[in-house]
Enzyme design. Structure first.
Site, short mmCIF file in Angstrom:
data_model
loop_
_atom_site.label_atom_id
_atom_site.label_comp_id
_atom_site.label_asym_id
_atom_site.label_seq_id
_atom_site.Cartn_x
_atom_site.Cartn_y
_atom_site.Cartn_z
N ILE A 89 28.12 80.03 50.86
CA ILE A 89 28.79 79.08 49.97
C ILE A 89 27.81 78.26 49.14
O ILE A 89 28.18 77.68 48.11
CB ILE A 89 29.69 78.13 50.80
CG1 ILE A 89 30.66 77.38 49.88
CG2 ILE A 89 28.86 77.17 51.63
CD1 ILE A 89 31.65 76.51 50.62
N SER A 149 16.37 77.19 57.15
CA SER A 149 17.02 78.20 57.96
C SER A 149 16.32 78.22 59.31
O SER A 149 15.19 77.74 59.45
CB SER A 149 16.92 79.57 57.28
OG SER A 149 17.34 80.60 58.16
N ARG A 150 16.97 78.82 60.30
CA ARG A 150 16.32 78.97 61.59
C ARG A 150 15.31 80.11 61.56
O ARG A 150 14.58 80.33 62.52
CB ARG A 150 17.37 79.18 62.67
CG ARG A 150 18.15 77.91 63.01
CD ARG A 150 19.35 78.16 63.89
NE ARG A 150 20.40 78.88 63.18
CZ ARG A 150 21.59 79.17 63.69
NH1 ARG A 150 21.87 78.78 64.92
NH2 ARG A 150 22.48 79.82 62.99
N TYR A 203 16.01 73.29 60.91
CA TYR A 203 16.74 72.20 60.27
C TYR A 203 16.03 70.87 60.48
O TYR A 203 16.00 70.02 59.60
CB TYR A 203 18.17 72.12 60.82
CG TYR A 203 19.00 73.37 60.63
CD1 TYR A 203 18.70 74.31 59.64
CD2 TYR A 203 20.10 73.63 61.45
CE1 TYR A 203 19.46 75.45 59.47
CE2 TYR A 203 20.87 74.77 61.29
CZ TYR A 203 20.55 75.68 60.30
OH TYR A 203 21.30 76.81 60.15
N HIS A 239 28.58 70.86 62.44
CA HIS A 239 28.60 69.81 61.42
C HIS A 239 28.22 68.45 61.99
O HIS A 239 27.39 67.74 61.42
CB HIS A 239 29.99 69.72 60.78
CG HIS A 239 30.29 70.83 59.84
ND1 HIS A 239 31.50 70.94 59.17
CD2 HIS A 239 29.54 71.90 59.43
CE1 HIS A 239 31.47 72.02 58.41
NE2 HIS A 239 30.30 72.61 58.56
N LYS A 258 33.57 70.83 54.73
CA LYS A 258 34.78 70.69 55.52
C LYS A 258 34.87 71.85 56.51
O LYS A 258 34.27 72.89 56.27
CB LYS A 258 36.03 70.62 54.64
CG LYS A 258 36.16 71.66 53.54
CD LYS A 258 36.18 73.06 53.77
CE LYS A 258 36.87 74.03 54.40
NZ LYS A 258 36.47 75.34 54.71
N ASP A 263 39.30 76.36 59.30
CA ASP A 263 38.68 76.94 58.12
C ASP A 263 39.55 76.75 56.88
O ASP A 263 39.04 76.60 55.77
CB ASP A 263 38.42 78.44 58.34
CG ASP A 263 37.59 79.03 57.22
OD1 ASP A 263 36.41 78.64 57.09
OD2 ASP A 263 38.12 79.87 56.46
#
Length: 401
Positions: free
Chosen positions: A40, A62-63, A84, A105, A123, A204
């Protein structure tokens, strides 16, 4: 249809970037850090930031450091981080956008606030209402902005829709019906099916509830009259689809508003394996005393939308659209001029408001922390009424393990 809409948004923003010059970045611009390399990101934050003179693409995390480096190179971030936390430890970053899986989140929004960063969080805001309460309180304690990214609410079309309802020109709101589906369905193995990561259609596809609460704003959730889930075959705790009936009480006169909400992450095709229901864009219908009002494609109205108003007495229908300006943005001076730009996406209007809020300025439209709490409380109540467990906090899962 969410992925299809995102794909169209990518294309729309790419064309806009070709047709309109990239603004000169302010030397005092806000440095943006993006947590995760989710699909996204380009539509939701990267392309909007490219067209915003006061937002600088500073870093992406990113990991996997190689994945972060690839994303940084592709989208022209200055830095890449292999975790992160490394991003949050960078003192240069001012604002953070979080697009991790739902269940993460709260963790990363809270860590961002504790690191002194303002937060724009995808969201649903958190996994459950308890996390939402804690996150809002933490933001207040730190005097930082923490915004739930319900981008559609920042678009001029949404404000026109609300103005039509609030004017009472067509009478009181009597009932609403909001729908969001995926046809073809979300594939097996997708993180949106994982209970531990706060998966499920009510989470979602929380847009449908958001459309509803936006339409009846100020009304109190009085009762969950019915909530029926179609469980996911591979995990019965996860709702593949949810059909709920809510009752709101209008505080102005106490009249009741019945709201139907239908979400479906595996919507049946119109013709099996031949024709998916690609026309079922996320939308809401509102019946008032005198009219039927329908907001088509409320989720991404920058691509295409209409608001139809059918007069009950005459049967005549008129159509309205709003791509810039409108009730909230019309008199506002933005980085794109008065009222914004007609080619701005919902995400671009959202970023405009977010950056102004971070700067301590008044904004044409905002979603309060209390609103995000109420949204999560309603989701929790729907799950309980459907006989499904509320989405868990990752911290509680780790404790149990």
């Amino acid at each position: 249809m969410a992925l299809v809409l995102q794909a169209y948004t990518f294309a729309q923003q790419y064309v806009a970037s070709c047709l309109h010059p990239t603004p000169t970045k302010s030397p005092m611009g806000l440095k943006l850090g993006v947590i995760s390399t989710a699909q996204i990101n380009p539509a939701a934050i990267i392309h909007p930031a490219e067209t915003h003179p006061d937002v600088i693409l500073h870093g992406i995390a990113s990991r996997d450091i190689n994945v972060a480096k690839q994303a940084a190179q592709k989208y022209h971030f200055k830095k890449a981080y292999g975790s992160y936390q490394d991003l949050l430890d960078d003192p240069d970053i001012d604002i953070v956008y979080i697009s991790t899986p739902n269940g993460m989140h709260y963790e990363w929004a809270a860590k961002s606030l504790k690191a002194g960063k303002h937060v724009l969080c995808e969201k649903p805001f958190t996994s459950n209402a308890d996390e939402a309460h804690r996150l809002v309180e933490l933001a207040k304690e730190r005097n930082l902005v923490c915004e739930e990214a319900f981008h559609w609410q920042f678009h001029p079309a949404a404000h026109l829709f609300r103005e039509i309802l609030d004017s009472r020109k067509h009478g009181r709101v009597l009932r609403t019906s909001a729908v969001m589906t995926a046809s073809p369905g979300v594939p097996d193995g997708d993180i949106r099916w994982q209970y531990e990561l706060a998966g499920g259609s009510s989470m979602d596809m929380t847009y449908a509830l958001s459309f509803t609460r936006f339409a009846v704003h100020g009304s109190n959730l009085k009762e969950i009259q019915s909530a029926v889930a179609r469980p996911y075959a591979h995990d019965m705790r996860v709702d593949e689809a949810m059909h709920s009936l809510l009752l709101f009480e209008d505080p102005s006169d106490g009249h009741l508003i019945q709201s139907r909400i239908y979400t479906d992450m595996a919507r049946q095709w119109a013709i099996k394996k031949i024709l998916p229901r690609i026309w079922e864009l996320p939308s809401i219908e509102v019946e008032t005393d005198k009219a039927i009002i329908y907001f088509y494609n409320a989720m991404m109205p920058h691509l295409y939308h209409y608001i139809s108003i059918t007069d009950k007495m005459t049967g005549k229908t008129k159509y309205e659209k709003q791509y810039q300006g409108g009730p909230c943005w019309g008199e506002a001076w933005t980085t794109g001029g008065k009222g914004g730009k007609s080619y701005w996406s919902t995400y671009r209007y959202q970023l405009e408001a977010f950056t102004e809020k971070v700067r301590g300025k008044n904004v044409p439209y905002w979603i309060s922390g209390e609103e995000s709490i109420a949204q999560m409380e309603a989701i929790d109540a729907i799950y309980k009424a459907a006989g499904l467990p509320v989405r868990p906090s990752l911290a509680s899962l780790a404790t149990k393990a």
